[in-house]
Design an enzyme around this catalytic site. Structure first.
Site, short mmCIF file in Angstrom:
data_model
loop_
_atom_site.label_atom_id
_atom_site.label_comp_id
_atom_site.label_asym_id
_atom_site.label_seq_id
_atom_site.Cartn_x
_atom_site.Cartn_y
_atom_site.Cartn_z
N HIS A 1 0.63 -1.29 -0.05
CA HIS A 1 -0.04 0.23 -0.01
C HIS A 1 0.77 1.09 0.16
CE1 HIS A 1 -3.71 -2.03 1.75
NE2 HIS A 1 -3.27 -2.84 0.77
N GLU B 1 1.01 3.63 1.75
CA GLU B 1 1.21 4.32 3.20
C GLU B 1 2.43 3.31 3.55
OE1 GLU B 1 -3.08 5.20 2.77
OE2 GLU B 1 -1.95 3.57 2.34
N CYS C 1 -6.02 2.04 5.84
CA CYS C 1 -6.79 0.81 6.21
C CYS C 1 -6.00 0.60 7.72
CB CYS C 1 -6.34 -0.25 5.29
SG CYS C 1 -4.77 -0.77 5.20
N CYS D 1 -2.43 -0.28 7.38
CA CYS D 1 -1.36 0.93 7.25
C CYS D 1 -1.40 1.70 8.42
CB CYS D 1 -2.06 1.88 6.06
SG CYS D 1 -1.69 0.93 4.52
#
Length: 157
Positions: free
Chosen positions: A58, A60, A88, A91
């Protein structure tokens, strides 16, 4: 709970949205993030889930990995992470363990689920995840949701 953004924060958030568009152009899910340190240094990352391939890629988490190598841990608490979409739970955990002090996001998790469908979302707001931590993480968002939603339109099926 959405607070007002100043001009600099708005510009950084718009850059995170641009990074989400680039991630999509590069064959990945449309998410982007950047970190701004207290001294103004900027580190950027895109989602790389599909091209890496790595399901933890991801924007992040990629950003936290970069920041961990490039920024002194004591400086992370005074840094702000700007992201095109609400982080999420995975993250949020990475952001928390890195000690990043502030998160500003554009598209809400609920907004993403509305665009992507419930099978592509985890309906757990970042504020709830951070609230369980032993130290405070300031959260600001959602902001610029219409702009942030554009890279997702037509992507999820």
């Amino acid at each position: 709970m959405t607070d007002a953004l100043d001009e600099a924060d708005s510009a950084h958030l718009r850059r995170a949205i641009e990074l989400s568009q680039l991630a999509r152009k590069h064959g990945n899910h449309p998410f982007g993030a950047l970190l701004v340190t207290a001294d103004g240094r900027v580190i950027e990352a895109e989602n790389t889930v599909l091209t890496a391939p790595d399901i933890t890629g991801h924007a992040e988490t990629n950003l936290v990995r970069l920041a961990g190598r490039e920024v002194d841990a004591t400086d992370l608490s005074a840094s702000t992470l700007f992201t095109s979409c609400e982080p999420c739970a995975m993250c949020c955990g990475a952001i928390f363990w890195a000690g990043i002090g502030r998160v500003v996001y554009a598209l809400s998790g609920a907004g993403l689920i509305a665009l992507a469908g419930p099978e592509d979302g985890l309906d757990l707001p970042s504020r709830e995840v951070f609230a369980r931590g032993g130290r405070a993480t300031a959260v600001s968002g959602p902001h610029l949701e219409e702009e942030a939603g554009r890279p997702h339109r037509g992507f999820w099926g």
